[in-house]
Scaffold this active site. Structure first.
Site, short mmCIF file in Angstrom:
data_model
loop_
_atom_site.label_atom_id
_atom_site.label_comp_id
_atom_site.label_asym_id
_atom_site.label_seq_id
_atom_site.Cartn_x
_atom_site.Cartn_y
_atom_site.Cartn_z
CD GLU A 396 -3.16 -0.90 2.09
OE1 GLU A 396 -2.96 -0.17 3.06
OE2 GLU A 396 -4.21 -1.53 1.89
CD GLU A 462 -4.25 -5.98 3.04
OE1 GLU A 462 -5.00 -5.21 3.68
OE2 GLU A 462 -3.02 -5.86 3.02
C1 GAL Z 1 -4.73 -2.62 5.12
C2 GAL Z 1 -3.27 -3.02 5.34
C3 GAL Z 1 -3.15 -4.20 6.29
C4 GAL Z 1 -3.99 -3.97 7.49
C5 GAL Z 1 -5.43 -3.74 7.07
C6 GAL Z 1 -6.36 -3.63 8.25
O1 GAL Z 1 -4.83 -1.38 4.57
O2 GAL Z 1 -2.66 -3.35 4.13
O3 GAL Z 1 -1.82 -4.40 6.64
O4 GAL Z 1 -3.49 -2.89 8.19
O5 GAL Z 1 -5.47 -2.57 6.30
O6 GAL Z 1 -6.05 -2.67 9.14
#
Ligand code: GAL
Length: 751
Positions: A396, A462
């Site tokens: 990210e 994700e």
């Molecule tokens: C995303 C990130 C993860 C985790 C998730 C939930 O943006 O890539 O590492 O932090 O949010 O908080």
């Protein structure tokens, strides 16, 4: 002399303080303690601890006799991972400093050793576990803890003066009728004279049957120099592919020959498989389309931080594949334990592995270390058949054309056989990788469930609602959480241009102060002890029922805590008349209340047309689901056979203590561990999510309890670990819940 590798996990002394004089000095005083690796340098509770606990410098120290018969051989210390800066001293002299805690490193300690065979040497490692803003992943707050210490294994490698390194095995035509193996390796000649000889490649199956051997190829390495060798086996017959349900592996061995004598040999396990992200979108494993369904994994554990030994690492892979039904895992957000990856190879679980980082990109020095991480990750893991994609971006992070052009070029040079990915937030960013890998938190029901891929191949890395999905949450939260995962998976399965989706995340994980309520991020499908929560059933129920029938109702069967999905109104409902949601891979579901059949249901295929096994929505059960509180009994059928059941009692007097040990035996190596799970359940095994029962754990025999006793259950479940001692013997574990007047006894062997 022939090479040897010896584990160095035992016999370390540890000082939880900095003291420059320690590098060569004798460990005196009470402050030093004996430890084995893996080792977390600061003691930890299960939750409520700041990342600051790990922010200090400590020392590890051990004796090392000079190997016998060394001649002009070389001696290496191989560290699998030390968090975060390791300064390795031998006999009081600094031999090497490694910066970065997620990739292993090797130190040639030959020049620092006393020469006489058996002579005593002192290895002392200064471990600086502070967050260093100039080392990835650090630089800004981030959503995970790094912990600290010599938290993975270490070993001693002794090699001849001219030796082999960097074995890389490829199978370019895995799907052809006759197969090829290409092996490359580096010959390192540390001697004062040129070396001339030959090398050959041998292929074995896992029963050690030799399948093929190449003709020797002559090679030469100049004094103090290196030579690259490339060896081939062609026309191989009868090779079995590495498939997810039958992950066949082979062993490749490269032998360096001095005339007819073996001068050195290196080997690796590998597999024949073809993994392709097609231009059109679908992912193909061995020529067949496979939708990737998976979860992200952090490597953290209660009490242990990241210092979990091989058995626990391996078990996570098993949980992901067999309990959560995943076919892929993303190692968010760093290279993980070699033991975890070995197990992924062994059981057939695909891996997307990425470099350390979390949204922040540092200066040029920081970027150079990130490129070093790309290199070390790929050199370490490019023989794993499970690894199908390299993550060469900082998770990210913003676009950085020059930086990511470099990381991509490096990955392609080091491993032309695998594509690159690199995880960005959303869909607007420059594509320098082979696969557009993106986190998708854009879920907006019902019209837009997932982002439209801007380009293919495209993989969701994700997704999921970031709501507090602790086991203690209200059913309305938990059911909604589970349903969103189900909807996104359905959308992924149905989108022909999306290769797959990897949900956030497999296990609750420890994170930094700024983002967590109690140091634990609560959106895992399993809690931090790896005990499943409701979300786990969404993934598990996508398994083929022939592999494992799954039936899990999204209810606690309490009027005051009921939520469900109403398909007629297409909305979530909370309250006593909310329809019952059941996650299951059965074909039909029968609902009995108080022994009376109240309905037979089929999966909600119209709402989830693409999910292999949609949830069931049990409507028409009525207010309170009956005139009075009575037992709920769910029966799952495949064909006419009952394959799964779940029952809930109609009372609140649950007093069952369920206790289970993951393994009946441990190795007597002072480091091996297994998990002891303790839960408060009703008589049918349903965890009592609000239980605050306290239990006492006693261990009798050559094992140590890792975790507290008395132990308070969290959401009805807690786990501790048992660590093997150095001596074989029998262990009895006694768990008592004084409130219930219950005692349970378990036996285990240390062998
Ligand atoms: C995303 C990130 C993860 C985790 C998730 C939930 O943006 O890539 O590492 O932090 O949010 O908080």
């Amino acid at each position: 002399m022939l090479r040897s590798v010896t584990s160095l996990h035992r016999d370390w002394s540890f000082l939880p303080a900095d003291d420059a004089a320690r590098a060569g000095a004798r460990p005196r005083g009470r402050a030093w303690t004996a430890v084995t690796l893996p080792h977390q340098h600061a003691p930890l509770p299960a939750n409520y601890f700041s990342e600051r606990r790990s922010q200090f410098v400590s020392w590890y120290r051990r004796h090392l006799p000079t190997p016998a018969g060394l001649g002009d051989g070389r001696v290496f210390l191989d560290f699998d991972g030390v968090m975060m800066v390791a300064a390795v001293h031998v006999n009081g002299r600094l031999a090497f400093t490694h910066r970065g805690g997620y990739v292993g490193f090797s130190v040639d300690i030959t020049p620092f050793l006393r020469r006489r065979a058996g002579a005593d040497n002192v290895v002392a490692v200064r471990v600086d576990a502070r967050l260093h803003a100039d080392i990835p992943p650090c630089g800004r707050v981030m959503d995970y803890q790094t912990f600290g210490g010599m938290y993975r294994g270490a070993s001693l490698r002794v090699v001849p003066g001219c030796y082999l390194d960097e074995l890389f095995v490829r199978t370019p035509d895995a799907l052809a009728e006759r197969n090829t193996v290409l092996a490359t390796a580096t010959v390192r000649n540390t001697r004062a004279a040129d070396w001339r000889g030959a090398a050959r490649l041998e292929l074995y199956d896992l029963k050690d049957k030799r399948i093929a051997v190449s003709a020797p190829v002559s090679c030469a390495a100049p004094a103090g120099g290196t030579a690259e060798i490339a060896l081939t086996l062609e026309g191989l017959d009868g090779i079995q592919l590495w498939e997810l349900d039958d992950p066949r592996r082979y062993r490749a061995r490269v032998v360096l020959l001095d005339g007819r004598r073996t001068a050195d040999a290196v080997e690796t396990l590998f597999g024949f498989r073809e993994a392709v992200f097609t231009r059109e979108g679908p992912f193909l494993l061995n020529g067949r389309p496979l939708k990737l369904i998976g979860l992200n994994r952090h490597q953290t554990y209660p009490y242990l931080g990241a210092a979990a030994p091989a058995r626990l690492q391996r078990r996570d892979a098993d949980i992901l594949k067999y309990e959560l039904g995943c076919n892929i895992v993303r190692t968010s957000h760093y290279p993980q334990s070699p033991h975890f990856l070995d197990r992924c190879d062994e059981i057939g679980l695909l891996v997307f592995e990425e470099i350390p980082g979390w949204s922040f990109i540092g200066d040029e020095g920081w970027k150079a270390l990130a490129c070093r991480d790309v290199e070390m990750m790929i050199r370490r893991d490019r023989n794993h058949p499970s690894v199908i994609l390299w993550g060469v971006r900082i998770n990210e992070s913003a676009d950085d054309h020059d930086f990511y052009t470099r990381t991509n070029a490096l990955a392609r040079e080091l491993d032309p056989s695998r594509p690159t990915g690199g995880v960005r937030w959303g869909v607007n960013s420059e594509l320098l990788e082979d696969v557009f890998t993106a986190n998708d938190y854009a879920y907006r029901p019902p019209e837009q469930t997932i982002n439209e891929p801007p380009v293919t191949p495209y993989l969701i890395t994700e997704f999921g609602p970031l709501t507090d999905a602790r086991r203690t949450a209200h059913s309305a939260v938990l059911v909604n959480f589970a349903m969103v995962h189900a909807e996104i998976l359905n959308a992924m399965y149905g989108h022909p241009r999306v290769a797959g989706a990897i949900g956030w995340c497999a296990f609750d994980y420890h994170s930094q102060d700024w983002v967590t309520v109690d140091s634990i991020q609560p959106w895992g499908m399993c809690d931090v002890f790896r005990a499943p929560k409701l979300g786990a059933a969404v993934y598990a129920s996508q398994l083929d029922p022939a592999v494992r029938p799954v039936l899990r109702a999204a209810t606690r069967w309490k009027v005051g805590d009921q939520a469900g999905f109403d398909p007629n109104e297409a909305t979530m409902k909370a309250g006593h008349d909310a329809p019952l949601v059941v996650f299951s891979n059965c074909e039909r579901l029968r609902v009995y209340i108080g022994g009376e059949l109240r309905g037979e249901y089929t999966p909600a295929r119209d709402r989830f047309p693409y999910l292999p096994h949609p949830p069931f929505f049990c409507t028409g059960l009525g207010t309170l689901w009956g005139p009075s509180w009575q037992e709920l009994h769910l029966v799952g059928l495949v064909g006419d056979a009952v394959v799964a059941e779940q029952r809930f009692p109609a009372h609140n007097d649950a007093r069952t203590l369920a206790v289970s040990l993951d393994d009946p035996a441990l190795r007597a190596d002072g480091a091996d561990m297994t998990r002891l799970v303790i839960s408060h359940t009703d008589e049918y095994g349903n965890v009592q999510a609000h239980s605050r029962a306290a239990v006492l754990v006693d261990v009798d025999g050559p094992a140590t309890l890792i975790g507290p006793s008395p132990l308070a259950l969290a959401g009805g479940v807690a786990a501790v670990y048992l660590r093997a001692g150095d001596t074989p013997g029998r262990v009895t574990v006694t768990v008592r819940a004084p409130e219930f007047g219950v005692e349970r006894r378990l036996k285990m062997k240390i062998e």
